[in-house]
Design a protein around this motif. Structure first.
Motif, PDB file in Angstrom:
ATOM      1  N   GLY A  94       0.927  -1.301   0.061  1.00 17.29           N
ATOM      2  CA  GLY A  94       0.076  -0.050  -0.163  1.00 17.29           C
ATOM      3  C   GLY A  94       0.808   1.181  -0.029  1.00 17.29           C
ATOM      4  N   HIS A  95       2.210   1.181  -0.012  1.00 21.17           N
ATOM      5  CA  HIS A  95       2.944   2.187  -0.154  1.00 21.17           C
ATOM      6  C   HIS A  95       3.227   2.914  -1.557  1.00 21.17           C
ATOM      7  CE1 HIS A  95       3.467   1.265   3.979  1.00 21.17           C
ATOM      8  NE2 HIS A  95       3.943   0.210   3.837  1.00 21.17           N
ATOM      9  N   LYS A  96       2.255   3.346  -2.085  1.00 18.71           N
ATOM     10  CA  LYS A  96       2.103   3.639  -3.643  1.00 18.71           C
ATOM     11  C   LYS A  96       3.209   4.625  -4.014  1.00 18.71           C
ATOM     12  CE  LYS A  96      -2.433   2.297  -4.560  1.00 18.71           C
ATOM     13  NZ  LYS A  96      -2.020   0.804  -5.200  1.00 18.71           N
ATOM     14  N   ALA A  97       3.416   5.653  -3.151  1.00 14.54           N
ATOM     15  CA  ALA A  97       4.148   6.940  -3.066  1.00 14.54           C
ATOM     16  C   ALA A  97       5.724   6.242  -3.393  1.00 14.54           C
ATOM     17  CB  ALA A  97       4.077   7.884  -2.340  1.00 14.54           C
ATOM     18  N   LEU A  98       6.219   5.288  -2.166  1.00 16.94           N
ATOM     19  CA  LEU A  98       7.453   4.901  -2.155  1.00 16.94           C
ATOM     20  C   LEU A  98       7.639   3.905  -3.564  1.00 16.94           C
ATOM     21  CD1 LEU A  98       7.758   3.538   1.296  1.00 16.94           C
ATOM     22  CD2 LEU A  98       8.820   5.540   0.349  1.00 16.94           C
ATOM     23  N   ALA A  99       6.641   3.215  -3.924  1.00 16.95           N
ATOM     24  CA  ALA A  99       6.807   2.487  -5.270  1.00 16.95           C
ATOM     25  C   ALA A  99       7.044   3.335  -6.454  1.00 16.95           C
ATOM     26  CB  ALA A  99       5.613   1.597  -5.266  1.00 16.95           C
ATOM     27  N   LYS A 100       6.369   4.206  -6.514  1.00 16.78           N
ATOM     28  CA  LYS A 100       6.655   5.160  -7.606  1.00 16.78           C
ATOM     29  C   LYS A 100       8.088   5.942  -7.597  1.00 16.78           C
ATOM     30  CE  LYS A 100       4.656   9.353  -9.651  1.00 16.78           C
ATOM     31  NZ  LYS A 100       3.821  10.205  -9.693  1.00 16.78           N
ATOM     32  N   GLY A 101       8.532   6.398  -6.374  1.00 15.40           N
ATOM     33  CA  GLY A 101       9.961   6.736  -6.235  1.00 15.40           C
ATOM     34  C   GLY A 101      10.959   5.578  -6.669  1.00 15.40           C
ATOM     35  N   VAL A 102      10.661   4.569  -6.191  1.00 22.06           N
ATOM     36  CA  VAL A 102      11.717   3.301  -6.667  1.00 22.06           C
ATOM     37  C   VAL A 102      11.566   3.198  -8.174  1.00 22.06           C
ATOM     38  CG1 VAL A 102      12.091   0.899  -6.605  1.00 22.06           C
ATOM     39  CG2 VAL A 102      11.863   2.499  -4.601  1.00 22.06           C
ATOM     40  N   HIS A 103      10.504   3.370  -8.812  1.00 24.93           N
ATOM     41  CA  HIS A 103      10.353   3.042 -10.204  1.00 24.93           C
ATOM     42  C   HIS A 103      11.081   4.181 -11.115  1.00 24.93           C
ATOM     43  CE1 HIS A 103       8.484   1.287 -13.722  1.00 24.93           C
ATOM     44  NE2 HIS A 103       8.339   2.382 -14.267  1.00 24.93           N
ATOM     45  N   ALA A 177      -0.134  -4.453  15.600  1.00 25.99           N
ATOM     46  CA  ALA A 177      -0.437  -4.502  14.188  1.00 25.99           C
ATOM     47  C   ALA A 177      -0.282  -3.315  13.610  1.00 25.99           C
ATOM     48  CB  ALA A 177      -2.024  -4.975  14.103  1.00 25.99           C
ATOM     49  N   LYS A 178      -0.743  -1.920  14.147  1.00 26.08           N
ATOM     50  CA  LYS A 178      -0.261  -0.806  13.807  1.00 26.08           C
ATOM     51  C   LYS A 178       1.123  -0.572  13.582  1.00 26.08           C
ATOM     52  CE  LYS A 178      -1.396   4.010  14.484  1.00 26.08           C
ATOM     53  NZ  LYS A 178      -2.145   4.812  15.378  1.00 26.08           N
ATOM     54  N   LYS A 179       1.975  -1.030  14.598  1.00 34.48           N
ATOM     55  CA  LYS A 179       3.421  -0.707  14.467  1.00 34.48           C
ATOM     56  C   LYS A 179       3.851  -1.588  13.472  1.00 34.48           C
ATOM     57  CE  LYS A 179       4.373   1.097  18.893  1.00 34.48           C
ATOM     58  NZ  LYS A 179       4.984   0.891  20.321  1.00 34.48           N
ATOM     59  N   LYS A 180       3.454  -2.829  13.093  1.00 33.39           N
ATOM     60  CA  LYS A 180       3.972  -3.686  12.224  1.00 33.39           C
ATOM     61  C   LYS A 180       3.862  -2.911  10.761  1.00 33.39           C
ATOM     62  CE  LYS A 180       3.230  -8.260  14.334  1.00 33.39           C
ATOM     63  NZ  LYS A 180       2.472  -9.175  14.553  1.00 33.39           N
ATOM     64  N   VAL A 181       2.801  -2.278  10.537  1.00 34.12           N
ATOM     65  CA  VAL A 181       2.912  -1.498   9.237  1.00 34.12           C
ATOM     66  C   VAL A 181       3.920  -0.519   8.967  1.00 34.12           C
ATOM     67  CG1 VAL A 181       1.391   0.164   7.898  1.00 34.12           C
ATOM     68  CG2 VAL A 181       0.322  -1.853   9.143  1.00 34.12           C
ATOM     69  N   ASP A 182       4.018   0.107   9.979  1.00 32.93           N
ATOM     70  CA  ASP A 182       5.255   1.123   9.958  1.00 32.93           C
ATOM     71  C   ASP A 182       6.594   0.450   9.773  1.00 32.93           C
ATOM     72  OD1 ASP A 182       6.240   3.903  10.055  1.00 32.93           O
ATOM     73  OD2 ASP A 182       7.325   3.136  11.794  1.00 32.93           O
ATOM     74  N   GLN A 183       6.799  -0.734  10.675  1.00 32.83           N
ATOM     75  CA  GLN A 183       8.183  -1.654  10.565  1.00 32.83           C
ATOM     76  C   GLN A 183       8.367  -2.072   9.353  1.00 32.83           C
ATOM     77  OE1 GLN A 183       8.839  -4.282  13.638  1.00 32.83           O
ATOM     78  NE2 GLN A 183       8.866  -3.009  15.333  1.00 32.83           N
ATOM     79  N   LYS A 184       7.243  -2.893   8.661  1.00 40.50           N
ATOM     80  CA  LYS A 184       7.538  -3.025   7.496  1.00 40.50           C
ATOM     81  C   LYS A 184       7.737  -1.968   6.232  1.00 40.50           C
ATOM     82  CE  LYS A 184       3.442  -5.591   7.312  1.00 40.50           C
ATOM     83  NZ  LYS A 184       2.425  -6.687   6.685  1.00 40.50           N
ATOM     84  N   ARG A 185       7.377  -1.078   6.430  1.00 41.35           N
ATOM     85  CA  ARG A 185       7.676   0.099   5.448  1.00 41.35           C
ATOM     86  C   ARG A 185       9.069   0.446   5.551  1.00 41.35           C
ATOM     87  NH1 ARG A 185       7.798   5.826   6.234  1.00 41.35           N
ATOM     88  NH2 ARG A 185       7.419   6.993   4.321  1.00 41.35           N
TER      89      ARG A 185
END
Length: 214
Positions: A94-103, A177-185
């Protein structure tokens, strides 16, 4: 012979030029062991500024055209595949902005505003372009020869390693669960940044025969 060596990071390498692998160069041929060694050395190991060797390139008469890769194509292709794996994981999380930056390190506009892949190759067309580099669903089918199989296996292995990293966060019962989202990011950003900091030496020649001599 005019030799222009420069010490750069992968980030500077990919942001500064477009690269083309000549048709007569040998195809992508790294196997599972090669790709696994690259992952362990570049991402898992403690050395944050890992040196991945030298790249030999040359430029033809067009000063704004791509650099032709004579030595380093296996590493450059693998780096591109790893970035595609990270991009796709960011998109899935769900991190579309990050994905766009890498692309932007995989595909961007040139001076003519044409959209081009940073790494351009003909021998594996359309598999590398459509099924790995492209941000989105493939539109062209591709027959799987030896080179395409090697590319596919490299992408699957690196994607699996990225996924394992994320699943390790999910498996930690001490993290909400909330912190896991940030940790995975943060884990995805960490992998991206490790790739960006990889060190290499680029040797740029002005003539094709001199590049092959080097």
């Amino acid at each position: 012979m005019e030799i222009k060596p420069s010490d750069v990071t992968v980030k500077k390498l990919l942001e500064g030029n477009f690269y083309r692998i000549p048709r007569f160069q040998r195809p992508y041929s790294w196997d599972r062991e090669n790709v696994e060694d690259f992952w362990n050395d570049a991402i898992v190991a403690d050395d944050a500024d890992y040196f991945i060797g030298s790249f030999v390139v040359y430029r033809n008469a067009d000063p704004y055209g791509p650099l032709f890769v004579v030595d380093g194509q296996q590493r450059l292709t693998t780096i591109t595949i790893l970035l595609a794996s990270v991009r796709d994981a960011m998109e899935s999380e769900g991190h579309k902005a990050l994905a766009k930056g890498v692309h932007q390190l995989i595909e961007r506009q040139d001076l003519n505003s044409d959209q081009l892949f940073v790494l351009q190759t003909e021998t594996s067309y359309p598999y590398l372009q459509e099924h790995i580099q492209k941000h989105g669903h493939a539109e062209l089918e591709a027959d799987l020869g030896e080179e395409e199989v090697a590319l596919k296996e490299a992408y699957e292995y690196l994607s699996d390693q990225v996924t394992r990293t994320l699943r390790a966060v999910d498996a930690n019962p001490s993290v909400t669960a909330k912190k896991k989202v940030d940790q995975k990011r943060q884990e995805l950003i960490r992998i991206r940044d490790r790739v960006m900091r990889l060190q290499l030496i680029v040797i740029e020649l002005t003539k094709e025969d001199e590049a092959y001599l080097i």
